[in-house]
Design a protein around this motif. Structure first.
Motif, PDB file in Angstrom:
ATOM      1  N   SER A 213       0.822  -1.215   0.000  1.00 22.39           N
ATOM      2  CA  SER A 213       0.000   0.000   0.000  1.00 22.39           C
ATOM      3  C   SER A 213       0.855   1.264   0.000  1.00 22.39           C
ATOM      4  O   SER A 213       0.328   2.375   0.107  1.00 22.39           O
ATOM      5  N   ALA A 214       2.168   1.101  -0.116  1.00 23.09           N
ATOM      6  CA  ALA A 214       3.073   2.256  -0.074  1.00 23.09           C
ATOM      7  C   ALA A 214       2.830   3.183  -1.260  1.00 23.09           C
ATOM      8  O   ALA A 214       2.812   2.755  -2.414  1.00 23.09           O
ATOM      9  N   LYS A 215       2.644   4.444  -0.958  1.00 26.03           N
ATOM     10  CA  LYS A 215       2.492   5.495  -1.968  1.00 26.03           C
ATOM     11  C   LYS A 215       3.426   6.626  -1.534  1.00 26.03           C
ATOM     12  O   LYS A 215       3.114   7.391  -0.628  1.00 26.03           O
ATOM     13  N   VAL A 216       4.564   6.694  -2.191  1.00 26.47           N
ATOM     14  CA  VAL A 216       5.693   7.462  -1.678  1.00 26.47           C
ATOM     15  C   VAL A 216       6.007   8.672  -2.546  1.00 26.47           C
ATOM     16  O   VAL A 216       5.887   8.625  -3.772  1.00 26.47           O
ATOM     17  N   PRO A 243       6.796  -3.428  -7.347  1.00 22.49           N
ATOM     18  CA  PRO A 243       6.530  -2.903  -8.694  1.00 22.49           C
ATOM     19  C   PRO A 243       5.133  -2.348  -8.876  1.00 22.49           C
ATOM     20  O   PRO A 243       4.893  -1.549  -9.779  1.00 22.49           O
ATOM     21  N   GLY A 244       4.182  -2.747  -8.026  1.00 23.82           N
ATOM     22  CA  GLY A 244       2.826  -2.223  -8.134  1.00 23.82           C
ATOM     23  C   GLY A 244       2.557  -1.009  -7.278  1.00 23.82           C
ATOM     24  O   GLY A 244       1.454  -0.473  -7.295  1.00 23.82           O
ATOM     25  N   CYS A 245       3.563  -0.568  -6.530  1.00 25.98           N
ATOM     26  CA  CYS A 245       3.382   0.589  -5.647  1.00 25.98           C
ATOM     27  C   CYS A 245       3.555   1.894  -6.413  1.00 25.98           C
ATOM     28  O   CYS A 245       4.135   1.941  -7.496  1.00 25.98           O
ATOM     29  N   GLN A 246       3.089   2.956  -5.814  1.00 31.96           N
ATOM     30  CA  GLN A 246       3.186   4.291  -6.410  1.00 31.96           C
ATOM     31  C   GLN A 246       4.390   5.027  -5.838  1.00 31.96           C
ATOM     32  O   GLN A 246       4.629   5.012  -4.624  1.00 31.96           O
ATOM     33  N   ILE A 247       5.139   5.674  -6.721  1.00 33.81           N
ATOM     34  CA  ILE A 247       6.226   6.527  -6.253  1.00 33.81           C
ATOM     35  C   ILE A 247       6.350   7.746  -7.149  1.00 33.81           C
ATOM     36  O   ILE A 247       6.353   7.651  -8.372  1.00 33.81           O
ATOM     37  N   GLU A 248       6.372   8.899  -6.523  1.00 33.98           N
ATOM     38  CA  GLU A 248       6.615  10.171  -7.190  1.00 33.98           C
ATOM     39  C   GLU A 248       7.894  10.759  -6.594  1.00 33.98           C
ATOM     40  O   GLU A 248       8.416  10.256  -5.603  1.00 33.98           O
TER      41      GLU A 248
END
Length: 397
Positions: A213-216, A243-248
């Motif tokens: 659930s990491a959205k970083v 690989p399915g997590c969100q990162i900006e």
């Protein structure tokens, strides 16, 4: 020969390194950028199995860092070096930075244990002051000089003058630069691999706590090739493990640190489901927290950072920071000293490529005594057992 950098660039380098990120400033804007793994930045079913496997790997590594570290072996010298009555100078890029000062204390402890005397010269983040420190050491005919986080190319002529005088020089905490390589008089103690590993560890810490659930939002320090590479490696590790997590990401430099809060706030407003921010070092976390506050996300976004300065650990204890990957500064000072011992013995100076850290979280920080005095001890890292290992490697025990 490359001329010294400006005072402004030296100042940028200093704050950036606090774990050894102090290298040549290249500069960059504070524009936001996307490092999103999936369409729309959300976790997908395709990444589910890989995400779960990556989370398991991250949790395993982070669990191993929860306790005091196991000190690595130290390469033995090929011959004993006699330091009794010898004089050395530790040149700090900026002695007021806790990590840099702490490493200097470790250098003094280590070389004093071998019978030497060590003086510290503060470069004050000023190229003229750094060059003056190096010149004074040569004029005083010291036996050796150890610098911390001063790029060779920042003060090349002064380094070369020392070497011509026969003074042994360890250029510590940086990679070779300016076309210079190690020789029998001047050698680099390059611990940049450890910096890269520390950024990967921050990615693991975030995934260990948040799972798939990491959205970083990752704050990328753009001061130098090393800082850029460190952020890139941390982000790459995050993507590999989840690989399915969100990162900006947002970009900033030390000289634009005052704008980091604005960049973080904008990123959070653009990505309202963000639940974590990764900031390179503790000294930069207050700016990130301002951005979190401005975006109305106080208490809703976890902060991950490194260096374990006193303020960072106090934030962890107070619940304002989720993780602090620690830097045992006195141990690092002994590593710098070991590089000098290797140079004096005629041995190749080894790289600092072994990650030695402790992941401070709410689960273990409460047992620590958090005072300025304790920062300059080994208490937060389980004691000073490494010292006998070094002394044995030097043939002194």
């Amino acid at each position: 020969m490359t001329p010294p950098l400006s005072t402004r660039r030296f100042t940028a380098l200093a704050a950036a390194s606090v774990t050894a990120l102090l290298l040549t400033a290249c500069g960059a804007g504070e524009q936001g950028s996307k490092d999103t793994n999936t369409s729309g930045g959300t976790s997908t079913s395709a990444g589910g199995a890989a995400d779960r496997a990556g989370t398991g790997e991250a949790k395993k590594d982070v669990a191993a860092w929860a306790d005091a570290p196991q000190w690595p072996d130290v390469p033995k010298l090929s011959k004993k070096v006699d330091l009794k009555g010898k004089r050395f100078t530790y040149v700090a890029l900026g002695d007021q930075v806790p990590v840099i000062h702490g490493i200097g204390v470790g250098v003094q402890q280590a070389l004093s244990a071998a019978g030497a005397k060590v003086d510290t010269c503060d470069g004050k983040f000023n190229p003229t002051s750094v060059a003056s420190c190096l010149k004074t050491a040569g004029d005083e005919k010291v036996d050796g000089v150890i610098t911390s986080f001063v790029d060779y190319q920042m003060a090349g002529p002064a380094f070369d003058q020392l070497a011509r005088k026969g003074v042994k020089v360890v250029v510590g905490g940086v990679a070779p630069s300016g076309g210079r390589t190690s020789d029998a008089t001047l050698a680099f103690y390059d611990n940049t691999p450890r910096v890269f590993a520390l950024h990967e560890a921050m990615a693991k810490s975030a995934i260990a706590q948040l799972g798939d659930s990491a959205k970083v939002v990752w704050a990328k320090l753009m001061d130098s090739t090393t800082t850029k590479s460190a952020s890139a490696k941390g982000i790459a590790k995050f993507k590999e493990l989840c690989p399915g997590c969100q990162i900006e990401s947002v970009e900033f430099t030390t000289v634009t640190l005052d704008k980091l809060g604005l960049a973080i706030s904008a990123a959070l407003l653009a990505n309202p489901d963000t639940n974590a921010i990764v900031v390179p070092v503790d000294t930069m976390v207050p700016s990130a927290l301002q951005g979190i506050q401005s975006a109305g996300k106080a208490g809703k976004v976890k902060v991950f950072s490194s260096s374990s300065d006193l303020a960072g650990l106090q934030r962890v204890k107070d619940g304002r920071q989720a993780s602090d990957l620690g830097t045992p500064v006195l141990y690092e000072g002994w590593r710098f000293a070991h590089a000098m011992m290797q140079l004096l013995a005629g041995d190749e100076v080894s790289k600092g490529d072994q990650l030695v850290t402790r992941d401070f979280t709410k689960d273990n920080v409460g047992r620590l005594t958090l005072t300025p005095q304790k920062y300059l001890t080994d208490d937060w890292f389980g004691g000073s057992g490494y010292r006998d290992t070094f002394l044995s490697a030097w043939g002194l025990k």
